[in-house]
Design a protein around this motif. Sequence first.
Motif, short mmCIF file in Angstrom:
data_model
loop_
_atom_site.label_atom_id
_atom_site.label_comp_id
_atom_site.label_asym_id
_atom_site.label_seq_id
_atom_site.Cartn_x
_atom_site.Cartn_y
_atom_site.Cartn_z
N GLU A 95 37.33 47.47 52.06
CA GLU A 95 36.77 47.34 50.73
C GLU A 95 36.77 48.68 49.99
OE1 GLU A 95 36.36 44.53 49.40
OE2 GLU A 95 35.62 45.33 47.49
N GLU A 96 36.54 49.75 50.73
CA GLU A 96 36.57 51.08 50.13
C GLU A 96 37.96 51.40 49.56
OE1 GLU A 96 34.25 53.08 49.57
OE2 GLU A 96 35.26 54.97 49.13
N ALA A 97 38.98 51.04 50.30
CA ALA A 97 40.35 51.27 49.81
C ALA A 97 40.59 50.47 48.53
CB ALA A 97 41.37 50.91 50.89
N LEU A 98 40.16 49.23 48.51
CA LEU A 98 40.37 48.39 47.32
C LEU A 98 39.61 48.97 46.12
CD1 LEU A 98 40.26 44.67 48.56
CD2 LEU A 98 42.15 46.31 48.55
N THR A 99 38.38 49.43 46.36
CA THR A 99 37.56 49.98 45.27
C THR A 99 38.24 51.19 44.64
OG1 THR A 99 35.56 49.19 46.35
CG2 THR A 99 35.29 50.94 44.73
N LEU A 100 38.77 52.06 45.46
CA LEU A 100 39.46 53.25 44.94
C LEU A 100 40.73 52.86 44.19
CD1 LEU A 100 38.88 55.48 48.07
CD2 LEU A 100 38.12 56.07 45.76
N LEU A 101 41.46 51.90 44.72
CA LEU A 101 42.70 51.47 44.04
C LEU A 101 42.40 50.82 42.70
CD1 LEU A 101 44.88 50.08 46.96
CD2 LEU A 101 45.53 51.90 45.37
N ARG A 102 41.28 50.09 42.62
CA ARG A 102 40.90 49.48 41.33
C ARG A 102 40.76 50.55 40.27
NH1 ARG A 102 36.96 46.76 44.51
NH2 ARG A 102 37.95 44.86 45.27
N GLN A 103 40.21 51.70 40.66
CA GLN A 103 40.04 52.77 39.68
C GLN A 103 41.37 53.38 39.28
OE1 GLN A 103 36.61 55.42 40.18
NE2 GLN A 103 36.27 54.34 42.09
N VAL A 104 42.23 53.62 40.25
CA VAL A 104 43.52 54.25 39.96
C VAL A 104 44.37 53.35 39.06
CG1 VAL A 104 45.71 54.99 41.01
CG2 VAL A 104 43.52 55.66 42.03
N LEU A 105 44.25 52.04 39.22
CA LEU A 105 45.13 51.11 38.50
C LEU A 105 44.44 50.41 37.33
CD1 LEU A 105 46.86 49.64 41.66
CD2 LEU A 105 48.00 50.96 39.87
N GLY A 106 43.14 50.59 37.19
CA GLY A 106 42.43 49.88 36.13
C GLY A 106 42.53 48.37 36.28
N ALA A 107 42.43 47.93 37.52
CA ALA A 107 42.64 46.50 37.79
C ALA A 107 41.46 45.91 38.54
CB ALA A 107 43.91 46.31 38.62
N PRO A 108 40.98 44.75 38.14
CA PRO A 108 39.86 44.14 38.86
C PRO A 108 40.24 43.52 40.20
CG PRO A 108 40.53 42.75 37.02
CD PRO A 108 41.35 43.99 36.93
N TRP A 109 41.51 43.13 40.36
CA TRP A 109 41.94 42.45 41.59
C TRP A 109 43.02 43.28 42.27
CZ3 TRP A 109 39.68 37.94 43.25
CH2 TRP A 109 38.87 37.28 42.32
#
Lengths: 377, 377
Positions: free
Chosen positions: B53-67
Amino acid sequence: MTAPHTIRRPPPAGIATPRLMIPGPCQSRPDVLAAFQRPVTAHYGPSWARTHEEALTLLRQVLGAPWVYLLPGSGSLAIEAAVVNTFRPGQLVVIPRTGYFGRRLIEVARAHGLKVRDLAVEPDRAVDPRHVADLLPGADGVILVHVETSTGIRHPVADIAEVARQAGAAVVVDAVSSIAGEELDVQGWGVDAVAASTQKGLGCPPGLGIVALSEHGHARTLDDHPRPWYLDLTRWDREREESFDWEPHPVTMPTNLVFALIASLSTMVDRGLGEWRQERARVAEHCRERLTERGFTLVGAPADRAALVVVARCGRPADVRLHVLREAGIAIAGGLDPVRDAIRIGLMGQNGTIEMVDECTAALGTNRWPPTEASLL
Amino acid sequence: MTAPHTIRRPPPAGIATPRLMIPGPCQSRPDVLAAFQRPVTAHYGPSWARTHEEALTLLRQVLGAPWVYLLPGSGSLAIEAAVVNTFRPGQLVVIPRTGYFGRRLIEVARAHGLKVRDLAVEPDRAVDPRHVADLLPGADGVILVHVETSTGIRHPVADIAEVARQAGAAVVVDAVSSIAGEELDVQGWGVDAVAASTQKGLGCPPGLGIVALSEHGHARTLDDHPRPWYLDLTRWDREREESFDWEPHPVTMPTNLVFALIASLSTMVDRGLGEWRQERARVAEHCRERLTERGFTLVGAPADRAALVVVARCGRPADVRLHVLREAGIAIAGGLDPVRDAIRIGLMGQNGTIEMVDECTAALGTNRWPPTEASLL
C-alpha cells in the motif's frame, strides 16, 4: 487523490526476516543471491544474448523440453501464456478441480473464451486418469495442475498425457509448484505446454514466468488464433530468430533474475537432476515423519505426496493464514481452500534441508497450536 | 532436445560492468539497491500488505492518479493492461506513429482486436494535437507515447487529452520512458490510463509494470468486456478489496522490487516532485550542450526534448547498436528506428548526474566514432 501519507521507510537490508518455509517464495542460497545482486546490466548485446541462451539451455534439460521461454511476470502469467498459445477461443477443455490453483486454471481458460468441463476431485485424492478419459470425448484438451499447492498432492501428468494423446487432446500443465522437485519430461510424456516460475523449486526470487513446449505443443502455437500481444509466443520466436545474438526477446528482461536462475540451475544439473529430485523427496519424507510424530495428519496417499510442499491437517480450521514460529524465526503457511484446517510447509531454496525441517518441526512442537495473534508476522 | 552444453557460470557479483547510460534499464542508487537486496519475504501477511500500500500511495503522488496497480512483468505488459481494460475489441483508436514504441502500441491494439487509425509523425516533430483532432471523429480513443525512446521527443499529452475529451474519446498513455522525469497528472489532465515500469525514471531494476487510472479511466475498466485473466484490472480491484490487509493482489509479487521502489519514490517525494523533475531537465540540458559542442545534431525542437533520454545524430547510420566507451567503462545506446544514425544517452538512476554526463561526453570526444568492433561490449 494525492492523499497525504506518512513515509514508512522499508526496513534496512539485513533486518531479521523470518526464514521462509512457506510453499513459495523461498529464500535463495548465497550463491544464487550473489548472482541476483549484481549491478543491473543491459538486456541486450552479445554478452547478454549468451546469458539468456544459457538459461534456456539449462531449463530445457530440467524440463525435457525443446522449446523454452522466459516471460517477465508471475507463474500465473506463464499459465495464461501456455493456455492461450495452445487453444483457440471456443474450444473445449477438461480441467480437474484439484484445489485453489485448479480453480485458477478454470478462470484463466474461461477468460480466453474456452468452454470448460470441470472434473471434481476430492482434496485427498490424485486425479484418476480414467475419470479424465471419461470426459475427453469431444474435448480439445486437458489443463492440469501437476502439484496442487493447496493440498500438496502430485497429480499423474504422464498417465493423463497418455489418455489425452489417445483421445487426440492437447495437454497443458501448471508446474509452478513442481518444477525441479518432481520428474517432468515434457517431450517424452507428450505434454504440449508447461508453465512454471522462478521462486519455488528453482530457488530464485520471484519475477519470471517460464513456458516450455514439446515439438507438438510448439506446432500448436503456430496456429493463427487471437491472443494477447505480450503472451503471443510466435512473437517471442520471431524476436529470438531475428535477434538471436543481440536481444532475443521482445520486452525488457529482469537481468538479475536470469543470472540467479543460471546459478541455481547449474547446481542442479551439476549434481544430476535425478539425484537432485531424490534429495528433495528425502527431505519431504523426513518432514512428513516428523509431523506424524507430532500428531498432524498428512493429506493424501503416500504415493501422491509432493516433494516441495508438505500439507498436514492440524485438527481445526486455522484462524490465521500465515504462521510464524516466532521463537524459531521461521515462517510456515496456513491452509488454503479446499484444506483450510492445515499447515503447509515449503521445502525449497536455502531452507529445504533436513536440518531446517528438524528445527521447524521442533518449533511446531513447542508452540501452542494454532498460534495466537501475538505470534503473527 | 537436451543438447549437451557447457556450463558458463555467470560472472561473480562485483565484476566490472559498464556504467549504464542507456535509455533504460538504469543502475540503481546504493540505497535503492540495498532495499532490492533484502532477503526474499512472503508476498502476503499484514506487514507485506502495508508495504504494498505504501508503494501505491507514493506512485499516486508521482502520477497524480487515484488508481494504481503493480503488475509483475515489463512495461509492455503494463501497456497491454492499460489498453485491454480501456477499450473493447472492435473499437477504433487513433495512434500516432511516433517511432519504435509508437509502432508497438499499434501492434498491441490490434492484438486486442482494435481498429487503428495511425497518424504518421516525422521523427523530429512532436505530435500536433490538431492532427489528432482531425482523426478523432468516429474514434473511441487515442493511444499515445509520452516520451518516444527512439527519438527522445516528448509528446504533448495534456493538449491531446484536451482534444480527446472534447471528442468524447478515451486516452491511454505509454509513460514507460517519461515517468518521474516529466510532468504527468493523470487525473488533472483527464487521461484515462497510463502505463509505466520500474527500470527507467524510477531508478529501480526491471520487473514490474505500473498502471495508473483516473476516476474516469477506472470507470471504463468496469465495463464487462473480454480481456486476459492476468491483465483484468477488475480482478486486481477485487483481490485488493477482499484482502486489503493480507494479500492485496492476485499473483506472486517480486517483493524485493517493491522495497526498492519505495526507497526510490520516497527520495523523489521528499525532495519535492517539481524540484526532482527540474533537476532531471537540467541534467538533460547539460548533456545536450555538451553533445552540441562535440558536433552532434540533436533530434527535435528544444521545447519537445525529453528529460530522461537524449538522442543525437552522429552523422551516419551507426553500424553497432550498443556502444561502450570502453576506456571510460560507460555504456550508451545506438540508434533505433526511425532514427538509426544516432546515439542515445539515458539519464536515469545512479548515473543521471552532471558529473556522469561530463565523463560520458568527454569519453565520446576522445573515441573514434562510430566505435570499432573492439570497443563493443
